[in-house]
Design an enzyme around this catalytic site. Structure first.
Site, PDB file in Angstrom:
ATOM      1  N   ASP A 116     -18.418   6.325 -55.249  1.00 61.76           N
ATOM      2  CA  ASP A 116     -19.194   6.508 -56.468  1.00 61.76           C
ATOM      3  C   ASP A 116     -18.753   5.492 -57.521  1.00 61.76           C
ATOM      4  OD1 ASP A 116     -21.029   8.266 -58.080  1.00 61.76           O
ATOM      5  OD2 ASP A 116     -19.196   8.565 -59.243  1.00 61.76           O
ATOM      6  N   GLU A 130     -21.533   2.321 -54.067  1.00 66.34           N
ATOM      7  CA  GLU A 130     -22.596   2.562 -55.041  1.00 66.34           C
ATOM      8  C   GLU A 130     -22.366   1.536 -56.146  1.00 66.34           C
ATOM      9  OE1 GLU A 130     -24.386   5.776 -58.239  1.00 66.34           O
ATOM     10  OE2 GLU A 130     -22.248   5.391 -58.048  1.00 66.34           O
TER      11      GLU A 130
END
Length: 550
Positions: free
Chosen positions: A222, A281
């Site tokens: 993330d 990401e």
């Protein structure tokens, strides 16, 4: 009259589903994102959990995907849907136990599915032991975060002008310490870690080893572009908003220093063998910047947000496809393609219709490289825009009412509504009780039960497309070539396959490229395409994608 092109009977069923052989399985894998809290609830508390995911793994195996990506299930106060982690080596008791992770990984592997976990390295929860010690005044703990003295008289103003992705300042005052502030690029409950501190590196290396030792196949990282901030934390100027992540250069995103972190993770992953992977990401301004995250000594994949953000226009789609393929080819990595995930409006709503979403799915699955599916995408679920204010959980909605809350930043709840599995019942089979976000009454007709076996359904379209993708040697990680096409139409060939995408709102006549394999418009067959078309041509339906055996 031939059968509808979406009939699964037209595709021979594979004898079995062994996992893709390593190394390199990820280069053409189809990876399915499970938002754990909204996938399946085993205990009736209204929240999805790991035993629920485990019970529904056969659905994913039957769908034909290669791997499952699980969103965070770690202990969390849930200030941001589990992305505020208070313990990276455990399981939130509301979602299961550590033994459930082991059982899930074992059963997934038995079904030919690999398992990726979501790791959140940019920030922790404000309930994390490190941050609690930092608030209590521990200098060693504070050094692991970004604490700064404020500006203005007695430090009453934030240290700089950075804004949170969720709206408002990216700084919050430290309780009981006048003039002292801490940085949070997201919610105040998500303080950013300072990756210049060696203890932070050591901690996350330990976390990765913990889960790799348990048997997982890799990680999605993330905010992989956000861990390093520019020296001196410079102002960005009032006209440049942090909420436009990926749209421009910012001093807290896509800094060169993140790449050394990823190199360390790559070395760690390779120490476990050639088939464990890392996925970034990474929101960046250009495809070339994204490709830096997948250089040979960095991570294996990076999300293609440029493709996701492209509208329903043939020229724009071709441009982003060309740029993506060129950028990743330049570093020897596969491209990835994604239409939906847990942070954006669902493709059906974003693209304007179910027909376009079905067509976009076939386009994506025909492109070279790897594809990501978001849970419910295979059901053609729309965004749920009408949710009671009291039910909303997205921190952006409550943090920026009247601005971001009414636009894209307030829409994340709408793509996270729990899945419908059955045609009726209080939660359409999501669990024995209700669901943590209300499901629309019409969702019974979109459920897995309602769509299974219906050759015209979106679920069966996805199953057929994924079977073909496995069976046709030209799909996946191989070359493509653009073909001449009418305005508004994209045409390209893969070894043994031609894909035609018609983005126009009316049918287009063109020469038949071969034998029809699959059409995203459920009522269309080759006979119907030939009716009313000039000799030696076909009528390609409006807003459709077709696959042809060449």
């Amino acid at each position: 009259m031939t059968q509808p092109a979406t009939t699964r009977a037209t595709v021979p069923a594979p004898a079995g589903r062994p996992p893709r052989s390593a190394p390199g399985w990820w280069r053409d894998a189809v990876i399915y994102q499970v938002y754990v809290r909204s996938f399946a609830d085993s205990d009736g508390d209204g929240t999805g959990d790991l035993p629920g995911v485990r019970q529904r793994l056969p659905h994913l195996a039957a769908l034909g995907v290669d791997a499952v990506w699980l969103t965070p299930f770690y202990p969390s106060p849930q200030a941001d849907g589990g992305y505020d982690v208070s313990d990276h080596r455990s399981v939130d008791p509301r979602l299961g136990e550590l033994s459930d992770v082991r059982a899930l990984v074992t059963e997934a592997h038995a079904l030919g599915l690999r398992v990726l976990l979501d790791i959140v390295p940019n920030h922790t929860s404000d309930r994390h032991p490190w941050f609690r010690r930092a608030l209590a005044g521990d200098p060693a703990a504070r050094a692991r975060y970004h604490f700064r003295t404020g500006r203005g008289e007695r430090g009453a103003l934030p240290p700089n002008d950075w804004e949170s992705v969720f709206g408002g300042p990216a700084w919050s005052p430290v309780p009981g310490a006048p003039g002292l502030w801490y940085l949070h690029l997201f919610a105040p409950q998500q303080p950013d870690l300072d990756w210049r501190h060696p203890r932070v590196h050591e901690e996350f290396a330990s976390v990765l080893r913990f889960w790799l030792d348990l048997g997982v196949d890799g990680f999605r990282f993330d905010v992989a572009h956000g861990m390093v901030k520019a020296d001196g934390l410079p102002d960005i100027g009032a006209a440049r908003q942090a909420r436009l992540i990926g749209a421009q250069e910012l001093p807290f995103f896509d800094q060169d220093g993140v790449h050394e972190i990823h190199r360390g993770w790559r070395r760690l992953l390779e120490s476990y063998g050639p088939d464990r992977i890392g996925v970034a990401e990474a929101w960046t301004p250009t495809a070339e910047r994204t490709a830096r995250y997948v250089r040979a000594d960095e991570l294996h994949q990076a999300f293609n947000f440029h493709f996701l953000q492209t509208g329903w226009e043939a020229g724009e789609l071709r441009q982003v496809i060309e740029e993506s393929l060129a950028a990743t080819a330049g570093v020897g990595a596969p491209s990835t393609w994604v239409l939906s995930h847990h942070d954006v409006v669902r493709a059906r709503t974003r693209l304007g219709s179910l027909a376009r979403a079905r067509a976009a799915a076939l386009l994506m699955l025909a492109l070279p490289g790897s594809a990501y599916l978001y849970q419910g995408e295979e059901l053609g679920l729309p965004e749920v825009a009408e949710l009671p204010r009291a039910a909303r959980r997205d921190p952006a909605f409550h943090r920026a009412p009247g601005t971001a809350a009414e636009g894209e930043q307030g829409m994340r709840d709408g793509c996270r509504v729990p899945l419908p599995w059955e045609s009726d019942g209080p939660s359409f089979g999501f669990g024995p009780g209700g669901s943590w976000l209300p499901q629309p009454a019409a969702w019974g007709a979109l459920s897995v039960r309602a769509q299974t076996g219906d050759p015209l359904s979106t679920l069966e379209l996805y199953r057929t497309a994924l079977q073909l993708r496995r069976l046709l040697p030209g799909l996946g990680d191989s070359a493509m070539e653009w073909l001449p096409a009418p305005a508004g139409v994209l045409a390209f060939s893969r070894p043994g396959l031609v894909c035609l995408l018609n983005t126009r709102d009316e049918a287009v006549c063109t020469a038949a490229p071969g034998e029809l394999l699959l059409c995203s418009v459920p009522e269309e067959s080759r006979d119907a395409m030939e009716a009313g078309a000039p000799a030696d041509q076909l009528r390609i339906p409006a807003n459709s994608c077709t696959w042809w055996a060449a």
